[in-house]
Design an enzyme around this catalytic site. Structure first.
Site, PDB file in Angstrom:
ATOM      1  N   TYR A 145       0.828  -1.213   0.000  1.00 12.31           N
ATOM      2  CA  TYR A 145       0.000   0.000   0.000  1.00 12.31           C
ATOM      3  C   TYR A 145       0.867   1.271   0.000  1.00 12.31           C
ATOM      4  O   TYR A 145       0.336   2.373  -0.135  1.00 12.31           O
ATOM      5  CB  TYR A 145      -0.938   0.030   1.219  1.00 12.31           C
ATOM      6  CG  TYR A 145      -1.832  -1.171   1.394  1.00 12.31           C
ATOM      7  CD1 TYR A 145      -2.023  -2.099   0.376  1.00 12.31           C
ATOM      8  CD2 TYR A 145      -2.496  -1.402   2.592  1.00 12.31           C
ATOM      9  CE1 TYR A 145      -2.835  -3.218   0.547  1.00 12.31           C
ATOM     10  CE2 TYR A 145      -3.322  -2.507   2.774  1.00 12.31           C
ATOM     11  CZ  TYR A 145      -3.472  -3.419   1.741  1.00 12.31           C
ATOM     12  OH  TYR A 145      -4.281  -4.511   1.932  1.00 12.31           O
TER      13      TYR A 145
ATOM     14  N   ILE B 251     -12.549  -5.087   8.152  1.00 12.97           N
ATOM     15  CA  ILE B 251     -11.610  -3.952   8.111  1.00 12.97           C
ATOM     16  C   ILE B 251     -12.024  -2.960   7.018  1.00 12.97           C
ATOM     17  O   ILE B 251     -11.332  -2.785   6.021  1.00 12.97           O
ATOM     18  CB  ILE B 251     -10.147  -4.421   7.941  1.00 12.97           C
ATOM     19  CG1 ILE B 251      -9.991  -5.423   6.779  1.00 12.97           C
ATOM     20  CG2 ILE B 251      -9.643  -5.054   9.237  1.00 12.97           C
ATOM     21  CD1 ILE B 251      -8.512  -5.716   6.431  1.00 12.97           C
TER      22      ILE B 251
ATOM     23  N   ASN C 173     -18.777   3.704  10.399  1.00 15.92           N
ATOM     24  CA  ASN C 173     -18.547   2.266  10.201  1.00 15.92           C
ATOM     25  C   ASN C 173     -18.285   1.500  11.496  1.00 15.92           C
ATOM     26  O   ASN C 173     -18.364   0.269  11.505  1.00 15.92           O
ATOM     27  CB  ASN C 173     -17.403   2.054   9.206  1.00 15.92           C
ATOM     28  CG  ASN C 173     -17.791   2.455   7.791  1.00 15.92           C
ATOM     29  OD1 ASN C 173     -18.976   2.612   7.488  1.00 15.92           O
ATOM     30  ND2 ASN C 173     -16.801   2.628   6.922  1.00 15.92           N
TER      31      ASN C 173
ATOM     32  N   SER D 263     -12.310   3.909   4.688  1.00 18.39           N
ATOM     33  CA  SER D 263     -12.953   5.110   4.162  1.00 18.39           C
ATOM     34  C   SER D 263     -11.981   6.268   4.223  1.00 18.39           C
ATOM     35  O   SER D 263     -11.228   6.410   5.180  1.00 18.39           O
ATOM     36  CB  SER D 263     -14.228   5.464   4.933  1.00 18.39           C
ATOM     37  OG  SER D 263     -14.779   6.644   4.372  1.00 18.39           O
TER      38      SER D 263
ATOM     39  N   ARG E  50     -17.621   8.868   7.497  1.00 23.35           N
ATOM     40  CA  ARG E  50     -17.920   7.447   7.231  1.00 23.35           C
ATOM     41  C   ARG E  50     -17.026   6.528   8.062  1.00 23.35           C
ATOM     42  O   ARG E  50     -17.450   5.431   8.455  1.00 23.35           O
ATOM     43  CB  ARG E  50     -17.789   7.159   5.738  1.00 23.35           C
ATOM     44  CG  ARG E  50     -18.971   7.702   4.928  1.00 23.35           C
ATOM     45  CD  ARG E  50     -19.024   7.126   3.537  1.00 23.35           C
ATOM     46  NE  ARG E  50     -18.039   7.680   2.638  1.00 23.35           N
ATOM     47  CZ  ARG E  50     -18.175   8.829   1.957  1.00 23.35           C
ATOM     48  NH1 ARG E  50     -19.279   9.528   2.063  1.00 23.35           N
ATOM     49  NH2 ARG E  50     -17.218   9.254   1.155  1.00 23.35           N
TER      50      ARG E  50
HETATM   51  P1  NAP Z   1     -14.238  -1.731   1.503  1.00 24.20           P
HETATM   52  O1  NAP Z   1     -13.720  -1.335   2.828  1.00 24.20           O
HETATM   53  O2  NAP Z   1     -15.245  -2.817   1.384  1.00 24.20           O
HETATM   54  O3  NAP Z   1     -14.851  -0.468   0.739  1.00 24.20           O
HETATM   55  C1  NAP Z   1     -14.187   0.762   0.658  1.00 24.20           C
HETATM   56  C2  NAP Z   1     -15.042   1.680  -0.219  1.00 24.20           C
HETATM   57  O4  NAP Z   1     -16.312   1.890   0.405  1.00 24.20           O
HETATM   58  C3  NAP Z   1     -14.435   3.029  -0.439  1.00 24.20           C
HETATM   59  O5  NAP Z   1     -14.661   3.373  -1.797  1.00 24.20           O
HETATM   60  C4  NAP Z   1     -15.202   3.955   0.487  1.00 24.20           C
HETATM   61  O6  NAP Z   1     -15.348   5.225  -0.091  1.00 24.20           O
HETATM   62  C5  NAP Z   1     -16.553   3.283   0.581  1.00 24.20           C
HETATM   63  N1  NAP Z   1     -17.180   3.437   1.916  1.00 24.20           N
HETATM   64  C6  NAP Z   1     -16.602   3.214   3.119  1.00 24.20           C
HETATM   65  N2  NAP Z   1     -17.482   3.390   4.113  1.00 24.20           N
HETATM   66  C7  NAP Z   1     -18.654   3.731   3.533  1.00 24.20           C
HETATM   67  C8  NAP Z   1     -19.932   4.036   4.038  1.00 24.20           C
HETATM   68  N3  NAP Z   1     -20.188   4.032   5.354  1.00 24.20           N
HETATM   69  N4  NAP Z   1     -20.909   4.347   3.147  1.00 24.20           N
HETATM   70  C9  NAP Z   1     -20.660   4.373   1.825  1.00 24.20           C
HETATM   71  N5  NAP Z   1     -19.458   4.076   1.275  1.00 24.20           N
HETATM   72  C10 NAP Z   1     -18.459   3.764   2.129  1.00 24.20           C
HETATM   73  O7  NAP Z   1     -13.039  -2.147   0.506  1.00 24.20           O
HETATM   74  P2  NAP Z   1     -11.446  -2.267   0.528  1.00 24.20           P
HETATM   75  O8  NAP Z   1     -10.759  -1.011   0.843  1.00 24.20           O
HETATM   76  O9  NAP Z   1     -11.110  -2.918  -0.756  1.00 24.20           O
HETATM   77  O10 NAP Z   1     -11.129  -3.275   1.708  1.00 24.20           O
HETATM   78  C11 NAP Z   1     -10.883  -2.842   3.026  1.00 24.20           C
HETATM   79  C12 NAP Z   1      -9.429  -3.054   3.434  1.00 24.20           C
HETATM   80  O11 NAP Z   1      -9.083  -4.429   3.351  1.00 24.20           O
HETATM   81  C13 NAP Z   1      -8.389  -2.369   2.541  1.00 24.20           C
HETATM   82  O12 NAP Z   1      -8.335  -0.978   2.754  1.00 24.20           O
HETATM   83  C14 NAP Z   1      -7.152  -3.118   2.925  1.00 24.20           C
HETATM   84  O13 NAP Z   1      -6.656  -2.631   4.170  1.00 24.20           O
HETATM   85  C15 NAP Z   1      -7.694  -4.539   3.053  1.00 24.20           C
HETATM   86  N6  NAP Z   1      -7.541  -5.365   1.819  1.00 24.20           N
HETATM   87  C16 NAP Z   1      -6.751  -6.469   1.883  1.00 24.20           C
HETATM   88  C17 NAP Z   1      -6.575  -7.262   0.755  1.00 24.20           C
HETATM   89  C18 NAP Z   1      -5.708  -8.477   0.829  1.00 24.20           C
HETATM   90  O14 NAP Z   1      -5.352  -9.044  -0.215  1.00 24.20           O
HETATM   91  N7  NAP Z   1      -5.336  -8.946   2.019  1.00 24.20           N
HETATM   92  C19 NAP Z   1      -7.215  -6.951  -0.451  1.00 24.20           C
HETATM   93  C20 NAP Z   1      -8.046  -5.828  -0.474  1.00 24.20           C
HETATM   94  C21 NAP Z   1      -8.201  -5.038   0.662  1.00 24.20           C
HETATM   95  P3  NAP Z   1     -14.925   6.562   0.732  1.00 24.20           P
HETATM   96  O15 NAP Z   1     -13.444   6.500   0.914  1.00 24.20           O
HETATM   97  O16 NAP Z   1     -15.370   7.663  -0.203  1.00 24.20           O
HETATM   98  O17 NAP Z   1     -15.700   6.546   2.021  1.00 24.20           O
END
Ligand code: NAP
Length: 277
Positions: free
Chosen positions: A52, A229, A241, A232, A237
């Site tokens: 990251y 995890i 969450n 945002s 948000r």
């Molecule tokens: P996520 O947390 O499911 O979704 C993030 C998205 O949702 C962002 O676009 C965010 O936009 C939006 N969001 C967040 N809270 C919201 C709410 N209350 N209402 C509406 N929209 C909301 O997806 P992710 O970031 O892909 O996954 C989370 C974390 O998992 C990552 O950040 C990373 O740390 C980890 N991860 C790990 C792997 C792995 O291979 N181990 C892979 C992917 C991710 P805004 O920013 O505009 O709020």
């Protein structure tokens, strides 16, 4: 009811706060503001990775957050190109140095790499724990059979398997496999990267409980005894969450969220993954 009343997830000696802040794609001032908002809202769990390219910012924001080091649980990972023993050690040492907050709480193999013997990587992972780089160790993106193999090879306890998990993707078999080993399923993309939140079923549940669709989905995670995890970039948000301690989903609500699963629900399927079970 505050965030601290959400039950932590026990896993082979680790005690993991059930909601953590994901930091993928967060950088600079936005990253710092998200981490501060999270600390203020009661988050005690933060997730980063060398991939990251934000570990320095995560460490700096945590040092500035007002949280004592023993108050929060910090996870980092080792990328799949760094899984030989020497490369693994260098990556883990560099993460600890760059984060600058002492040993991490959890060190994960970010993705498996079939080109490197799993025994070599698991050996390096266990050695990192014995060397004091990480208090706990685990894996990420491991299928059930690969998890079985990893557990058989490990001579230190594995505490987590961080995998994609949200209502569109049925992970019940993988959760059961984790439970057989006492391992926590840590769900990434827990709100489906934001893309499932306009589903009418979630809107109905959200309206009934006076919460948002994201809060309903995160409550669904916590009530399964899994960890989520969400990420945002928006401080409001971030706070929203984790504001999920003041309501509960009943069995019918839980089933309605689980019913959103689809065969094509997986979001993350990068080129280096040969197959998912
Ligand atoms: P996520 O947390 O499911 O979704 C993030 C998205 O949702 C962002 O676009 C965010 O936009 C939006 N969001 C967040 N809270 C919201 C709410 N209350 N209402 C509406 N929209 C909301 O997806 P992710 O970031 O892909 O996954 C989370 C974390 O998992 C990552 O950040 C990373 O740390 C980890 N991860 C790990 C792997 C792995 O291979 N181990 C892979 C992917 C991710 P805004 O920013 O505009 O709020």
């Amino acid at each position: 009811m505050t965030a601290s009343s959400l039950p932590r997830v026990a896993a082979n000696g680790a005690s993991i706060p059930p909601i953590g802040l994901g930091t993928w794609q967060l950088q600079g001032d936005v990253l710092a503001a998200s981490i501060q908002a999270a600390a203020d809202a009661g988050y005690r769990h933060f997730d980063t990775a060398p991939r990251y390219e934000n570990e320095a910012g995560v460490g700096a924001a945590l040092r500035a957050s007002g949280l004592a080091r023993d108050e929060y649980f910090l996870t980092t990972k080792v990328w799949h190109t760094e899984l030989t023993a020497d490369a693994f050690r260098r990556s883990a040492e560099r993460s600890v140095q760059v984060l600058g907050v002492g040993p991490v709480d959890l060190l994960l193999i970010h993705w498996p790499n079939p080109a490197v013997p799993l025994a070599e990587t698991i050996g390096a992972l266990c050695q990192a724990r014995r060397d004091g780089l990480a208090r706990h160790i685990g894996v990420s993106n491991f299928s059930a059979s690969r998890l079985d193999h990893a557990v058989a090879l490990a001579d230190e306890p594995l505490v987590a398997n961080q995998c994609e998990h949200h209502p569109r993707l049925d992970q019940s078999a993988l959760i059961a496999a984790c439970r057989r080993h006492g391992i926590a399923l840590v769900g990434y993309a827990p709100i489906g990267s934001g893309n499932l939140l306009d589903d009418p079923a979630l809107a109905t549940l959200a309206a009934r409980h006076g919460k948002t669709p994201a809060q309903v989905v995160l409550r669904w995670h916590v009530q399964q005894g899994t960890v989520a995890i969400p990420r945002s970039s928006n401080p409001g948000r971030v706070a929203q969450n984790i504001d999920i301690a003041d309501f509960a989903l009943d069995a019918a609500d839980m089933a309605a969220v689980s019913a959103l699963a689809r065969p094509d629900g997986r979001i993350f399927s990068p080129a280096w993954v040969e197959t998912w079970e």
